[in-house]
Design a protein around this motif. Structure first.
Motif, short mmCIF file in Angstrom:
data_model
loop_
_atom_site.label_atom_id
_atom_site.label_comp_id
_atom_site.label_asym_id
_atom_site.label_seq_id
_atom_site.Cartn_x
_atom_site.Cartn_y
_atom_site.Cartn_z
N LEU A 14 0.78 -1.30 0.11
CA LEU A 14 0.08 0.00 0.07
C LEU A 14 0.94 1.38 -0.03
CD1 LEU A 14 -2.81 -1.02 2.54
CD2 LEU A 14 -3.14 -0.63 0.17
N SER A 15 2.33 1.09 -0.12
CA SER A 15 3.14 2.37 -0.05
C SER A 15 3.51 2.73 -1.33
CB SER A 15 4.30 1.73 1.01
OG SER A 15 4.99 0.95 0.11
N PRO A 16 4.13 3.98 -1.42
CA PRO A 16 4.66 4.40 -2.68
C PRO A 16 5.76 3.45 -3.15
CG PRO A 16 4.33 6.13 -1.12
CD PRO A 16 4.06 4.90 -0.42
N ARG A 17 6.23 2.61 -2.34
CA ARG A 17 7.46 1.82 -2.70
C ARG A 17 7.13 0.35 -3.36
NH1 ARG A 17 12.45 3.20 0.14
NH2 ARG A 17 11.87 5.26 1.27
N ARG A 18 5.66 0.30 -3.46
CA ARG A 18 5.17 -0.97 -3.75
C ARG A 18 5.69 -1.66 -5.06
NH1 ARG A 18 1.27 2.54 -4.52
NH2 ARG A 18 0.34 2.95 -6.49
N LEU A 19 6.34 -0.80 -6.04
CA LEU A 19 7.12 -1.32 -7.10
C LEU A 19 8.34 -1.83 -7.24
CD1 LEU A 19 5.32 0.96 -9.81
CD2 LEU A 19 4.56 -1.27 -8.89
N LYS A 20 8.81 -1.35 -6.04
CA LYS A 20 10.43 -1.67 -5.73
C LYS A 20 10.40 -2.74 -4.76
CE LYS A 20 11.86 1.89 -7.95
NZ LYS A 20 12.66 1.62 -9.15
N PRO A 21 11.62 -3.39 -4.47
CA PRO A 21 11.62 -4.85 -3.70
C PRO A 21 11.11 -4.64 -2.28
CG PRO A 21 13.52 -4.07 -4.79
CD PRO A 21 12.91 -2.88 -4.94
N LEU A 22 10.74 -5.74 -1.89
CA LEU A 22 10.48 -6.17 -0.52
C LEU A 22 11.20 -7.31 0.03
CD1 LEU A 22 8.96 -5.90 2.36
CD2 LEU A 22 7.17 -7.57 1.44
N VAL A 23 12.46 -6.95 0.58
CA VAL A 23 13.18 -8.03 1.03
C VAL A 23 12.84 -8.32 2.58
CG1 VAL A 23 15.78 -8.46 1.51
CG2 VAL A 23 14.90 -6.74 -0.40
N ILE A 24 12.75 -9.80 2.61
CA ILE A 24 12.42 -10.19 3.82
C ILE A 24 13.79 -10.86 4.56
CG2 ILE A 24 10.74 -11.77 5.16
CD1 ILE A 24 8.81 -11.27 2.81
N VAL A 25 14.12 -10.38 5.87
CA VAL A 25 15.14 -11.18 6.52
C VAL A 25 14.70 -11.78 7.86
CG1 VAL A 25 17.29 -10.68 7.45
CG2 VAL A 25 16.89 -9.55 5.30
N ASN A 26 14.95 -13.16 8.14
CA ASN A 26 14.46 -13.62 9.46
C ASN A 26 15.86 -13.58 10.47
OD1 ASN A 26 13.98 -15.25 11.51
ND2 ASN A 26 12.24 -16.06 10.58
N CYS A 27 15.82 -12.66 11.14
CA CYS A 27 17.13 -12.50 11.87
C CYS A 27 17.22 -13.81 12.86
CB CYS A 27 17.11 -11.25 12.99
SG CYS A 27 16.72 -9.70 11.87
N ALA A 28 16.58 -14.52 13.09
CA ALA A 28 16.72 -15.62 13.98
C ALA A 28 17.34 -16.85 13.30
CB ALA A 28 15.27 -16.27 14.56
N LEU A 29 17.14 -16.85 11.92
CA LEU A 29 17.56 -17.94 11.29
C LEU A 29 19.00 -17.78 10.48
CD1 LEU A 29 14.33 -18.93 9.04
CD2 LEU A 29 15.33 -20.08 11.14
N LEU A 30 19.42 -16.47 10.72
CA LEU A 30 20.92 -16.13 9.92
C LEU A 30 21.80 -16.66 11.05
CD1 LEU A 30 20.25 -12.50 8.71
CD2 LEU A 30 20.57 -14.79 7.43
N PRO A 31 22.96 -17.62 10.62
CA PRO A 31 24.17 -17.80 11.54
C PRO A 31 24.63 -16.45 12.01
CG PRO A 31 24.26 -19.06 9.37
CD PRO A 31 23.32 -18.03 9.12
N ALA A 32 25.00 -16.58 13.23
CA ALA A 32 25.64 -15.38 13.98
C ALA A 32 26.83 -14.91 13.12
CB ALA A 32 26.08 -15.60 15.31
#
Length: 581
Positions: free
Chosen positions: A312-330
């Motif tokens: 719903l934002s003006p950025r909708r045509l640009k990427p949405l990058v999803i990062v799950n911080c709990a799954l990334l190795p330290a």
């Protein structure tokens, strides 16, 4: 309160730091928090965060109010009928003055009678219309009693609000509102009268099912938009006496202009006041670049909310990058987020673009932000402050334009208290929080969710399953749902695979939690429900605390819930003062 009314930014200063103190600080809505003794650097950081949040808040509020006033002003020139104009007015107010029930009545100075109409919210931008006669029928009181109570109510014309902690004292002035609140299970209301040019007084009374639905900010907003509101109301009846007899149908939905928004919200299932509030907040914050913090238990749909904000934002045509911080190795999380140059460390055989660069001009969703290591929290704070990142092994910072949406299922106040989450980062992210209630607190959404998941997975498995039996519905409604919506979805999917007929006749709830679904205890031969046991437990704690709810040693702290949540439970469970003392 006075500082907020004057729009003066302030930082909360305390000699101690405990979760209960931070909870009390949040009530004042400060722009930062400091614990004595503090160093100069900590003070400067707190002031920087306060300045950022205040500027961001002021800009957001100004843009929101300008948008609302523009909608109200434009109603006059729009080629829409009487009904749609009313809808436009009430639906445009909804995100800013959230309500579950709105009653509008017109009092003419030379007449004792009044015109009125009510709107009960049934979905996002969906309302059921109640005329005066229909409201009278719903309240189940006699016309004479209704008229008497209404006449007392009409004597008071004042802009004010009452929440659950003070609403009892208002009933002697507003007896008809007590009847309405009891009928529709409403816990707070805001009253706002406006004077039209023809000496008519139009009163808008907003009701909410939330215990703390209204604040001084809502009254201030209504005063600021009063002129635009008056003009839009007067435009409904050009050159004639105001009357509501033009509205004659049972319900209606929003205009076609909201079709895209409605489509985005199709993935957010639920018509409880909690989920409708979430949708309202998404509508407000989506067009802005404000950082958003989504709070809720696992499985409540935090990622779906983040996607809706982006779409719903003006950025909708640009990427949405999803990062799950709990799954990334330290040892890889910094490289994943910010990237690295070739040869930056052993194994870095190529240059890597990090998630923040991938999200440039778009949105990055940092799920489970509470799991982020402390050293990365410092770098994230810099990204929020400077809008730039630096690759590992890089020689210069890289400017980026990224909107940050974060989410967590952790209690960040407790994480801050125990030193696992930075206080300055918490306040930087806590610009616009959206809280998603667990499924057990919005059980009216369960039948809607069941219907949605059956339609999805029956179609996927090519089965003609249309619903569940009443016994199964009762079983699912009473279940505790520790895994929330995700757990319900998986259960329905499994049940469809095991069902042959048109109805699901049996479900297999997890044995680990099954006892919670039918939790009963025997007391003198009488079966006690979950609510009975919850009432006894809360009452025991309240007695121990001598009725103290919030603050250190209060019942809310002992029960590990918010004071506002405890107020709601006390009202729901019918706990009275005389039960405690």
């Amino acid at each position: 309160m006075k500082l907020r009314e004057k729009n003066i930014a302030f930082v909360y200063l305390s000699a101690n730091f405990q979760e209960s103190i931070l909870e009390r600080a949040k009530v004042t809505q400060p722009y930062g928090f400091l614990v004595k003794p503090f160093r100069e650097k900590e003070l400067l950081i707190a002031l920087d965060v306060a300045f950022f949040r205040h500027r961001n808040s002021m800009e957001s509020k100004l843009r929101q109010e300008q948008g609302l006033e523009e909608i109200l002003r434009n109603i006059k020139s729009e080629l829409i009928d009487f009904n749609q104009k009313i809808l436009k007015i009430i639906s445009s107010l909804q995100p800013y003055i959230p309500y579950d029930f709105l009653r509008i009545y017109i009092k003419r100075r030379e007449h004792s009678d009044h015109e009125e109409i009510s709107f009960m919210r049934t979905g996002f931008n969906e309302y059921q219309v109640l005329t005066k006669d229909e409201l009278l029928k719903s309240t189940r009181i006699s016309p004479e009693e209704f008229k008497t109570k209404q006449e007392i109510t009409l004597l008071t014309i004042k802009a004010e609000y009452y929440n659950s902690d003070t609403i009892q004292e208002s009933w002697k002035y507003y007896p008809i509102r007590k009847v309405i609140a009891d009928t529709f299970q409403l816990q707070s209301f805001l009253n706002f009268p406006v004077l039209l040019s023809g000496s008519e007084i139009v009163t808008l009374c907003f009701y909410s099912r939330k215990a703390d639905g209204y604040s001084p900010d809502h009254l201030s907003l209504m005063h600021r938009i009063q002129n635009s509101l008056v003009k839009s109301i007067e435009n409904l009846w050009p050159g004639q006496i105001s009357r509501f007899d033009g509205v004659h149908f049972a319900s209606y939905k929003g205009p076609v202009a909201n079709a895209d928004k409605k489509k985005v919200f199709d993935g957010i299932i639920g018509k409880s006041h909690q989920m409708l509030t979430v949708q309202d907040m998404v509508s407000i914050v989506a067009p802005l670049d404000t950082s958003v913090l989504i709070l809720g238990e696992s499985g409540t749909g935090k990622e779906r909310i983040a996607k809706s904000i982006h779409e719903l934002s003006p950025r909708r045509l640009k990427p949405l990058v999803i990062v799950n911080c709990a799954l990334l190795p330290a040892n890889l999380i910094e490289s994943e987020l910010f990237g690295h140059e070739k040869g930056a460390f052993t194994g870095a055989i190529d240059k890597r673009i990090g998630k923040f660069e991938m999200a440039d001009k778009g949105t990055i969703f940092l799920d489970e932000i509470g799991e982020m290591p402390a050293e990365l929290q410092v770098k994230l704070l810099r990204v929020l402050q400077e809008q730039e990142i630096e690759r590992i092994g890089g020689r210069a910072p890289i400017k980026i334009d990224v909107r940050i949406i974060a989410a967590t299922n952790r209690n960040l106040e407790k994480e801050v208290e125990e030193g696992r989450f930075r206080l300055d980062l918490y306040y930087r992210l806590y610009v616009f929080p959206i809280v998603i209630a667990p499924l057990r607190e919005r059980k009216e959404d369960i039948p809607v969710l069941i219907k949605h998941f059956i339609a999805r997975y029956a179609r996927k498995s090519q089965k003609e399953i249309i619903g569940v039996t009443p016994a199964v519905l009762d079983q699912l409604t009473e279940f505790h749902w520790p895994g929330n919506v995700r757990e319900l979805e998986h259960l329905i999917e499994r049940s469809i695979l095991l069902t042959d007929g048109p109805l699901i006749k049996e479900v297999f709830l997890p044995k680990l939690y099954a006892s919670r679904a039918a939790e009963v205890f025997i007391d003198s031969g009488k079966l006690k429900t979950i609510d009975d046991n919850a009432r006894e437990h809360i009452l025991t704690v309240l007695k121990k605390c001598k009725g103290k709810i919030s603050g250190a040693g209060g019942a809310a702290e002992i029960l590990e819930i918010l004071p506002t949540t405890l107020h709601s439970k006390i009202k729901k469970l019918g706990i009275r003062k005389e039960d405690i003392y």
